[in-house]
Design an enzyme around this catalytic site. Structure first.
Site, PDB file in Angstrom:
ATOM      1  N   TYR A 154       0.822  -1.208   0.000  1.00  0.00           N
ATOM      2  CA  TYR A 154       0.000   0.000   0.000  1.00  0.00           C
ATOM      3  C   TYR A 154       0.859   1.262   0.000  1.00  0.00           C
ATOM      4  O   TYR A 154       0.351   2.357  -0.219  1.00  0.00           O
ATOM      5  CB  TYR A 154      -0.913   0.035   1.233  1.00  0.00           C
ATOM      6  CG  TYR A 154      -1.976  -1.022   1.301  1.00  0.00           C
ATOM      7  CD1 TYR A 154      -2.234  -1.887   0.239  1.00  0.00           C
ATOM      8  CD2 TYR A 154      -2.738  -1.167   2.455  1.00  0.00           C
ATOM      9  CE1 TYR A 154      -3.211  -2.859   0.331  1.00  0.00           C
ATOM     10  CE2 TYR A 154      -3.720  -2.141   2.549  1.00  0.00           C
ATOM     11  CZ  TYR A 154      -3.950  -2.991   1.488  1.00  0.00           C
ATOM     12  OH  TYR A 154      -4.926  -3.957   1.600  1.00  0.00           O
TER      13      TYR A 154
ATOM     14  N   ASN B 159     -19.151   5.228   8.793  1.00  0.00           N
ATOM     15  CA  ASN B 159     -18.836   3.807   8.961  1.00  0.00           C
ATOM     16  C   ASN B 159     -18.924   3.396  10.426  1.00  0.00           C
ATOM     17  O   ASN B 159     -19.507   2.357  10.758  1.00  0.00           O
ATOM     18  CB  ASN B 159     -17.432   3.511   8.431  1.00  0.00           C
ATOM     19  CG  ASN B 159     -17.328   3.623   6.928  1.00  0.00           C
ATOM     20  OD1 ASN B 159     -18.327   3.674   6.218  1.00  0.00           O
ATOM     21  ND2 ASN B 159     -16.099   3.681   6.431  1.00  0.00           N
TER      22      ASN B 159
END
Length: 305
Positions: A58, A247
């Site tokens: 990443y 979320n």
């Protein structure tokens, strides 16, 4: 208030895997880089996230490490997960890949260390030896796999029974019931990435209807679906503070059995991420016309997910 809208007590907020207590909802940092990643991780920790997911490919482990170092949250309360691709895991000394990640993360250990994709079966014994070395050395509290079908998981566990998690793409449109059943029988936690299929799982009308009924967003309904299932943890991405909060609020309500049953009908076997080196998934065959097409949803380029 109608009976089906009566407040319900959300279920417990943790799953357990080989000595590690996993929050049911984590922040996934794929596609976040540099200061933007650092600031989002800092904010995630500040508002209550305690599971942070990253990976060597990443290209943001250093940013994640800076955020954790700057946070006022004690390190013992944070569950930190990172991953190494098989070629990184198998190169060099037994724990070299993890040690390099730890340097970037500014951390003495991680809570979870995963092999990011299945390796060739010929390399499996050595790969499992390296995951075992990571655990036995104390550099990782627990180890696991990512993107592993049931057949690979079984082969891996025959050499390393302590596999704690399998991190896979899973959402309402890709429910993987057979894999879920296999993991539950094995005592392995399923960590779902792309848990809302980048918004696609919030689009079906049954999801929108539930959202209106419960006074939540469709995105929260799609995410909450994971959190009411035994042995499932969701890793949700967010590109803004508002998304982080949305979320996190999925932990604060419940769907109930009837809603869960209606959502179970939405499975299409649709994948949103595919790579040239991705495994086959024979345990979740659905009619070909219902399957996502490799490369349809995003280009298959570098291994950044």
């Amino acid at each position: 208030m109608p009976a089906d809208r009566a407040p319900r007590e959300p279920r417990a907020r943790f799953a357990h895997a080989h000595g590690v207590r996993l929050p049911l909802l984590g922040y996934g940092t794929s596609r976040r880089r540099g200061d933007a990643c650092r600031l989002l991780v800092e904010e995630a920790l500040r508002i209550g996230y305690r599971l942070i997911d990253t990976a060597e490919v990443y290209d943001n482990e250093a940013a994640v490490g800076r955020a954790i170092a700057a946070s006022r949250v004690p390190r013992g309360e944070i569950v930190l997960c990172t991953k190494a691709h098989p070629q990184r895991l198998l190169a060099g000394a037994p724990t070299e890949a993890l040690e390099r990640s730890l340097e970037r993360l500014r951390a003495p250990f991680v809570d979870l260390f995963l092999m990011h994709w299945p390796c060739a079966l010929a390399d499996l014994p050595r790969a499992m030896e390296r995951l075992a070395a990571a655990r036995e050395s104390g550099l990782a509290r627990a180890v696991g796999l990512a993107n592993a079908p049931a057949s690979f998981l079984s082969a891996a566990r025959s050499r390393l029974p302590e596999i704690a998690v399998d991190q896979v793409e899973r959402h309402l449109l890709l429910q993987q019931p057979r894999l879920v059943a296999t993991l539950r029988r094995s005592g392995v936690i399923l960590m779902a990435y792309r848990p809302t299929a980048r918004g696609a799982a919030a689009a079906p009308e049954p999801v929108r209807t539930l959202a209106r009924t419960l006074g939540q967003s469709a995105h929260q309904i799609a995410l909450r679906w994971h959190l009411e299932q035994r042995g499932v943890v969701a890793i949700a991405g967010a590109s803004s503070v508002e998304q982080l909060r949305e979320n996190l609020a999925s932990l604060d309500f419940a769907l109930g059995a009837a809603a869960m049953a209606s959502l179970a009908t939405l499975d299409e076997g649709r994948r949103t991420l595919s790579r040239d080196y991705a495994p086959d998934w024979p345990e979740d065959r659905v009619p070909p016309q219902a399957r996502g097409v490799r490369g349809r949803h995003e280009p298959s380029a570098s291994p950044k997910e």
